[in-house]
Scaffold this motif. Structure first.
Motif, mmCIF file in Angstrom:
data_model
loop_
_atom_site.group_PDB
_atom_site.id
_atom_site.type_symbol
_atom_site.label_atom_id
_atom_site.label_comp_id
_atom_site.label_asym_id
_atom_site.label_seq_id
_atom_site.Cartn_x
_atom_site.Cartn_y
_atom_site.Cartn_z
ATOM 1 N N LYS A 1 79.575 -37.147 -3.703
ATOM 2 C CA LYS A 1 79.607 -37.711 -2.351
ATOM 3 C C LYS A 1 78.696 -36.924 -1.419
ATOM 4 C CE LYS A 1 84.222 -39.635 -2.673
ATOM 5 N NZ LYS A 1 85.610 -39.561 -2.237
ATOM 6 N N LYS A 2 78.750 -35.601 -1.499
ATOM 7 C CA LYS A 2 77.899 -34.770 -0.655
ATOM 8 C C LYS A 2 76.420 -35.024 -0.946
ATOM 9 C CE LYS A 2 81.135 -30.969 0.088
ATOM 10 N NZ LYS A 2 81.394 -29.554 -0.137
ATOM 11 N N GLN A 3 76.095 -35.149 -2.223
ATOM 12 C CA GLN A 3 74.718 -35.390 -2.627
ATOM 13 C C GLN A 3 74.239 -36.759 -2.125
ATOM 14 O OE1 GLN A 3 74.192 -35.002 -6.838
ATOM 15 N NE2 GLN A 3 71.994 -35.261 -6.745
ATOM 16 N N ALA A 4 75.084 -37.763 -2.242
ATOM 17 C CA ALA A 4 74.729 -39.104 -1.774
ATOM 18 C C ALA A 4 74.523 -39.103 -0.262
ATOM 19 C CB ALA A 4 75.819 -40.104 -2.165
ATOM 20 N N TYR A 5 75.366 -38.377 0.471
ATOM 21 C CA TYR A 5 75.239 -38.298 1.931
ATOM 22 C C TYR A 5 73.940 -37.599 2.324
ATOM 23 C CZ TYR A 5 76.347 -37.370 6.799
ATOM 24 O OH TYR A 5 76.299 -37.306 8.161
ATOM 25 N N GLU A 6 73.586 -36.537 1.620
ATOM 26 C CA GLU A 6 72.343 -35.823 1.906
ATOM 27 C C GLU A 6 71.131 -36.718 1.653
ATOM 28 O OE1 GLU A 6 72.720 -32.340 -0.501
ATOM 29 O OE2 GLU A 6 74.102 -31.382 0.899
ATOM 30 N N GLU A 7 71.177 -37.511 0.590
ATOM 31 C CA GLU A 7 70.092 -38.450 0.305
ATOM 32 C C GLU A 7 70.010 -39.508 1.400
ATOM 33 O OE1 GLU A 7 67.656 -38.648 -2.096
ATOM 34 O OE2 GLU A 7 68.310 -36.602 -2.523
ATOM 35 N N PHE A 8 71.161 -39.975 1.860
ATOM 36 C CA PHE A 8 71.218 -40.956 2.935
ATOM 37 C C PHE A 8 70.559 -40.400 4.191
ATOM 38 C CE2 PHE A 8 73.574 -42.348 6.736
ATOM 39 C CZ PHE A 8 73.293 -43.700 6.710
ATOM 40 N N LEU A 9 70.885 -39.158 4.549
ATOM 41 C CA LEU A 9 70.315 -38.547 5.743
ATOM 42 C C LEU A 9 68.809 -38.353 5.621
ATOM 43 C CD1 LEU A 9 72.973 -35.848 6.704
ATOM 44 C CD2 LEU A 9 72.574 -38.073 7.766
ATOM 45 N N LYS A 10 68.337 -38.029 4.423
ATOM 46 C CA LYS A 10 66.900 -37.838 4.213
ATOM 47 C C LYS A 10 66.119 -39.113 4.480
ATOM 48 C CE LYS A 10 66.718 -35.699 0.133
ATOM 49 N NZ LYS A 10 66.139 -35.196 -1.106
ATOM 50 N N ASN A 11 66.745 -40.260 4.221
ATOM 51 C CA ASN A 11 66.055 -41.536 4.350
ATOM 52 C C ASN A 11 66.228 -42.193 5.712
ATOM 53 O OD1 ASN A 11 65.042 -41.522 1.690
ATOM 54 N ND2 ASN A 11 67.050 -42.119 0.934
ATOM 55 N N GLN A 12 66.939 -41.548 6.623
ATOM 56 C CA GLN A 12 67.158 -42.109 7.948
ATOM 57 C C GLN A 12 65.920 -41.940 8.818
ATOM 58 O OE1 GLN A 12 70.127 -43.776 9.243
ATOM 59 N NE2 GLN A 12 69.948 -43.956 7.047
ATOM 60 N N MET A 13 65.712 -42.895 9.700
ATOM 61 C CA MET A 13 64.613 -42.822 10.658
ATOM 62 C C MET A 13 65.192 -42.878 12.059
ATOM 63 S SD MET A 13 61.884 -45.448 8.990
ATOM 64 C CE MET A 13 60.581 -44.995 10.103
ATOM 65 N N THR A 14 64.521 -42.231 12.985
ATOM 66 C CA THR A 14 64.935 -42.333 14.383
ATOM 67 C C THR A 14 64.290 -43.577 14.986
ATOM 68 O OG1 THR A 14 63.068 -41.087 15.267
ATOM 69 C CG2 THR A 14 65.025 -39.818 14.581
ATOM 70 N N ILE A 15 64.802 -44.019 16.114
ATOM 71 C CA ILE A 15 64.219 -45.173 16.790
ATOM 72 C C ILE A 15 62.774 -44.886 17.177
ATOM 73 C CG2 ILE A 15 65.052 -44.522 19.083
ATOM 74 C CD1 ILE A 15 64.843 -48.099 17.714
ATOM 75 N N PHE A 16 62.467 -43.630 17.482
ATOM 76 C CA PHE A 16 61.110 -43.273 17.869
ATOM 77 C C PHE A 16 60.149 -43.358 16.678
ATOM 78 C CE2 PHE A 16 63.795 -41.045 20.981
ATOM 79 C CZ PHE A 16 63.408 -41.775 22.101
ATOM 80 N N GLU A 17 60.640 -43.070 15.489
ATOM 81 C CA GLU A 17 59.806 -43.222 14.294
ATOM 82 C C GLU A 17 59.526 -44.694 14.013
ATOM 83 O OE1 GLU A 17 61.003 -39.382 11.590
ATOM 84 O OE2 GLU A 17 62.399 -41.063 11.672
ATOM 85 N N VAL A 18 60.509 -45.546 14.279
ATOM 86 C CA VAL A 18 60.351 -46.975 14.058
ATOM 87 C C VAL A 18 59.360 -47.561 15.063
ATOM 88 C CG1 VAL A 18 61.526 -49.209 14.113
ATOM 89 C CG2 VAL A 18 62.638 -47.245 13.057
ATOM 90 N N LEU A 19 59.493 -47.130 16.316
ATOM 91 C CA LEU A 19 58.667 -47.685 17.378
ATOM 92 C C LEU A 19 57.403 -46.889 17.655
ATOM 93 C CD1 LEU A 19 61.525 -48.522 19.904
ATOM 94 C CD2 LEU A 19 60.375 -50.073 18.322
ATOM 95 N N ASP A 20 57.139 -45.886 16.844
ATOM 96 C CA ASP A 20 56.018 -44.981 17.100
ATOM 97 C C ASP A 20 54.695 -45.730 17.238
ATOM 98 O OD1 ASP A 20 54.547 -42.718 17.514
ATOM 99 O OD2 ASP A 20 54.432 -42.185 15.394
ATOM 100 N N ASP A 21 54.087 -45.522 18.397
ATOM 101 C CA ASP A 21 52.780 -46.131 18.634
ATOM 102 C C ASP A 21 51.732 -45.057 18.916
ATOM 103 O OD1 ASP A 21 53.569 -45.275 21.101
ATOM 104 O OD2 ASP A 21 53.525 -47.240 22.052
ATOM 105 N N GLY A 22 52.033 -43.832 18.532
ATOM 106 C CA GLY A 22 51.104 -42.738 18.740
ATOM 107 C C GLY A 22 51.349 -41.974 20.020
#
Length: 57
Positions: free
Chosen positions: A26-47
Motif C-alpha cells: 500500500k505504501k509503495q502504491a501510494y508513493e507511485e501515485f504521488l510521483k505521477n500527480q501533477m499540479t494545476i500549474f503544470e497542467v496549465l503551464d504556458d511558460g
C-alpha cells in the motif's frame, strides 16, 4: 522470506507470492501515485511563472 521494503518476515501465502507485505504494498502504491500527480500549474503551464491564482486569469 522477508519483505524487501521493511525486512519483516512475510507470513501469508499471498504476500509470499507477491514478494512484499500488504502494508508495504500500500505504501509503495501510494508513493507511485504521488510521483505521477501533477499540479494545476503544470497542467496549465504556458511558460509563465504563476505565483498566485489571480495570475492565471
Amino acid at each position: 522470506m522477508l519483505c524487501p521494503r521493511c525486512n519483516r518476515p512475510l507470513k501469508s501465502k499471498k504476500s509470499i507470492e507477491r514478494g512484499i507485505g500488504p502494508i508495504c504494498k500500500k505504501k509503495q502504491a501510494y508513493e507511485e501515485f504521488l510521483k505521477n500527480q501533477m499540479t494545476i500549474f503544470e497542467v496549465l503551464d504556458d511558460g509563465n511563472d504563476h505565483d498566485t491564482l489571480q495570475d492565471c486569469r
